[in-house]
Design a protein around this motif. Structure first.
Motif, PDB file in Angstrom:
ATOM      1  N   ALA A  13       0.803  -1.226   0.000  1.00 55.22           N
ATOM      2  CA  ALA A  13       0.000   0.000   0.000  1.00 55.22           C
ATOM      3  C   ALA A  13       0.833   1.272   0.000  1.00 55.22           C
ATOM      4  CB  ALA A  13      -0.935   0.007   1.199  1.00 55.22           C
ATOM      5  N   GLY A  14       2.133   1.157   0.202  1.00 59.94           N
ATOM      6  CA  GLY A  14       2.991   2.333   0.213  1.00 59.94           C
ATOM      7  C   GLY A  14       4.295   2.044   0.912  1.00 59.94           C
ATOM      8  N   ALA A  15       5.124   3.050   0.969  1.00 61.85           N
ATOM      9  CA  ALA A  15       6.458   2.915   1.543  1.00 61.85           C
ATOM     10  C   ALA A  15       6.418   2.892   3.068  1.00 61.85           C
ATOM     11  CB  ALA A  15       7.337   4.077   1.083  1.00 61.85           C
ATOM     12  N   SER A  16       7.344   2.147   3.638  1.00 58.49           N
ATOM     13  CA  SER A  16       7.536   2.181   5.085  1.00 58.49           C
ATOM     14  C   SER A  16       8.190   3.513   5.448  1.00 58.49           C
ATOM     15  CB  SER A  16       8.441   1.026   5.525  1.00 58.49           C
ATOM     16  OG  SER A  16       9.764   1.238   5.033  1.00 58.49           O
ATOM     17  N   LEU A  17       8.273   3.785   6.718  1.00 53.52           N
ATOM     18  CA  LEU A  17       8.960   5.005   7.162  1.00 53.52           C
ATOM     19  C   LEU A  17      10.403   5.015   6.673  1.00 53.52           C
ATOM     20  CD1 LEU A  17       7.535   5.125  10.765  1.00 53.52           C
ATOM     21  CD2 LEU A  17       7.189   6.875   9.014  1.00 53.52           C
ATOM     22  N   TRP A  49      -0.746  12.589   3.998  1.00 56.39           N
ATOM     23  CA  TRP A  49      -2.071  12.828   3.421  1.00 56.39           C
ATOM     24  C   TRP A  49      -2.445  11.696   2.469  1.00 56.39           C
ATOM     25  CZ3 TRP A  49      -4.575  13.050  -1.122  1.00 56.39           C
ATOM     26  CH2 TRP A  49      -5.873  13.564  -1.099  1.00 56.39           C
ATOM     27  N   ILE A  50      -1.566  11.348   1.534  1.00 49.87           N
ATOM     28  CA  ILE A  50      -1.913  10.323   0.556  1.00 49.87           C
ATOM     29  C   ILE A  50      -2.036   8.955   1.205  1.00 49.87           C
ATOM     30  CG2 ILE A  50       0.439   9.801  -0.235  1.00 49.87           C
ATOM     31  CD1 ILE A  50      -2.694   9.992  -2.460  1.00 49.87           C
ATOM     32  N   ARG A  51      -1.182   8.658   2.191  1.00 51.46           N
ATOM     33  CA  ARG A  51      -1.279   7.370   2.875  1.00 51.46           C
ATOM     34  C   ARG A  51      -2.597   7.272   3.654  1.00 51.46           C
ATOM     35  NH1 ARG A  51       2.899   4.116   4.106  1.00 51.46           N
ATOM     36  NH2 ARG A  51       1.161   2.743   4.614  1.00 51.46           N
ATOM     37  N   ALA A  52      -3.017   8.359   4.312  1.00 57.01           N
ATOM     38  CA  ALA A  52      -4.280   8.361   5.056  1.00 57.01           C
ATOM     39  C   ALA A  52      -5.478   8.266   4.101  1.00 57.01           C
ATOM     40  CB  ALA A  52      -4.388   9.610   5.925  1.00 57.01           C
ATOM     41  N   PHE A  53      -5.421   8.975   3.011  1.00 54.13           N
ATOM     42  CA  PHE A  53      -6.489   8.925   2.008  1.00 54.13           C
ATOM     43  C   PHE A  53      -6.646   7.507   1.477  1.00 54.13           C
ATOM     44  CE2 PHE A  53      -7.907   9.134  -2.415  1.00 54.13           C
ATOM     45  CZ  PHE A  53      -9.087   9.839  -2.278  1.00 54.13           C
ATOM     46  N   ASN A  54      -5.529   6.884   1.109  1.00 51.23           N
ATOM     47  CA  ASN A  54      -5.578   5.521   0.583  1.00 51.23           C
ATOM     48  C   ASN A  54      -5.995   4.517   1.653  1.00 51.23           C
ATOM     49  OD1 ASN A  54      -4.926   6.382  -1.971  1.00 51.23           O
ATOM     50  ND2 ASN A  54      -2.776   5.852  -1.808  1.00 51.23           N
ATOM     51  N   PHE A  58      -8.824   1.568   1.531  1.00 53.89           N
ATOM     52  CA  PHE A  58      -8.529   0.164   1.814  1.00 53.89           C
ATOM     53  C   PHE A  58      -9.412  -0.374   2.935  1.00 53.89           C
ATOM     54  CE2 PHE A  58      -4.516   0.870  -0.494  1.00 53.89           C
ATOM     55  CZ  PHE A  58      -4.440  -0.304  -1.220  1.00 53.89           C
ATOM     56  N   LEU A  59      -9.756   0.480   3.903  1.00 50.11           N
ATOM     57  CA  LEU A  59     -10.618   0.033   5.001  1.00 50.11           C
ATOM     58  C   LEU A  59     -11.984  -0.425   4.500  1.00 50.11           C
ATOM     59  CD1 LEU A  59      -9.851   2.482   7.936  1.00 50.11           C
ATOM     60  CD2 LEU A  59      -9.424   0.018   7.844  1.00 50.11           C
ATOM     61  N   ASP A  61     -12.464  -2.234   2.102  1.00 54.60           N
ATOM     62  CA  ASP A  61     -12.264  -3.635   1.727  1.00 54.60           C
ATOM     63  C   ASP A  61     -11.801  -4.474   2.907  1.00 54.60           C
ATOM     64  OD1 ASP A  61     -12.959  -3.206  -0.964  1.00 54.60           O
ATOM     65  OD2 ASP A  61     -10.923  -2.570  -1.442  1.00 54.60           O
ATOM     66  N   GLY A  62     -11.810  -3.885   4.105  1.00 52.53           N
ATOM     67  CA  GLY A  62     -11.417  -4.617   5.300  1.00 52.53           C
ATOM     68  C   GLY A  62      -9.922  -4.732   5.509  1.00 52.53           C
ATOM     69  N   LEU A  63      -9.136  -3.900   4.836  1.00 51.19           N
ATOM     70  CA  LEU A  63      -7.676  -3.956   4.951  1.00 51.19           C
ATOM     71  C   LEU A  63      -7.148  -2.751   5.714  1.00 51.19           C
ATOM     72  CD1 LEU A  63      -6.947  -4.901   1.244  1.00 51.19           C
ATOM     73  CD2 LEU A  63      -7.027  -6.456   3.200  1.00 51.19           C
ATOM     74  N   SER A  64      -6.219  -2.997   6.605  1.00 56.87           N
ATOM     75  CA  SER A  64      -5.565  -1.918   7.341  1.00 56.87           C
ATOM     76  C   SER A  64      -4.179  -1.703   6.737  1.00 56.87           C
ATOM     77  CB  SER A  64      -5.433  -2.294   8.817  1.00 56.87           C
ATOM     78  OG  SER A  64      -4.743  -1.270   9.506  1.00 56.87           O
ATOM     79  N   THR A  65      -3.916  -0.492   6.261  1.00 58.12           N
ATOM     80  CA  THR A  65      -2.647  -0.223   5.573  1.00 58.12           C
ATOM     81  C   THR A  65      -1.809   0.865   6.220  1.00 58.12           C
ATOM     82  OG1 THR A  65      -3.690   1.369   4.086  1.00 58.12           O
ATOM     83  CG2 THR A  65      -3.636  -0.926   3.355  1.00 58.12           C
ATOM     84  N   LEU A  66      -2.353   1.531   7.213  1.00 58.76           N
ATOM     85  CA  LEU A  66      -1.624   2.593   7.905  1.00 58.76           C
ATOM     86  C   LEU A  66      -1.923   2.449   9.390  1.00 58.76           C
ATOM     87  CD1 LEU A  66       0.113   5.209   7.709  1.00 58.76           C
ATOM     88  CD2 LEU A  66      -2.038   6.467   7.554  1.00 58.76           C
ATOM     89  N   THR A  67      -0.940   1.982  10.133  1.00 53.48           N
ATOM     90  CA  THR A  67      -1.162   1.787  11.562  1.00 53.48           C
ATOM     91  C   THR A  67      -1.174   3.133  12.280  1.00 53.48           C
ATOM     92  OG1 THR A  67       1.175   1.635  12.151  1.00 53.48           O
ATOM     93  CG2 THR A  67       0.066  -0.428  11.468  1.00 53.48           C
TER      94      THR A  67
END
Length: 80
Positions: A13-17, A49-54, A58-59, A61-67
């Motif tokens: 879903a995106g890059a790690s820190l 912003w983009i990680r939170a938007f995405n 994803f939520l 679809d039941g997926l958690s992508t940003l802790t």
């Protein structure tokens, strides 16, 4: 936003820190100039912003992508 999203595909879903930081470091080196502290904060804000938007999409679809921990750290790096 590229620093937060460059590895995204169907499996990621995106890059790690660490990946985001590595991207920012490499980008500045390739350009031959360092960003100001304010510019660095702006890059982290755009990435958050983009990680939170995405993550919101994803939520659906039941997926958690940003802790919450990652979101908090990305927010801290914005200077807030």
């Amino acid at each position: 936003m590229a620093a937060a999203m460059w590895p995204a595909d169907g499996r990621c879903a995106g890059a790690s820190l660490d990946q985001s930081q590595d991207f920012l470091d490499a980008y500045q080196q390739a350009r031959g100039r360092r960003y100001s502290a304010e510019q660095i904060q702006e890059t982290w804000a755009a990435g958050l912003w983009i990680r939170a938007f995405n993550a919101k999409k994803f939520l659906l679809d039941g997926l958690s992508t940003l802790t919450p921990v990652e979101a908090e750290e990305r927010l801290r790096r914005t200077g807030y």
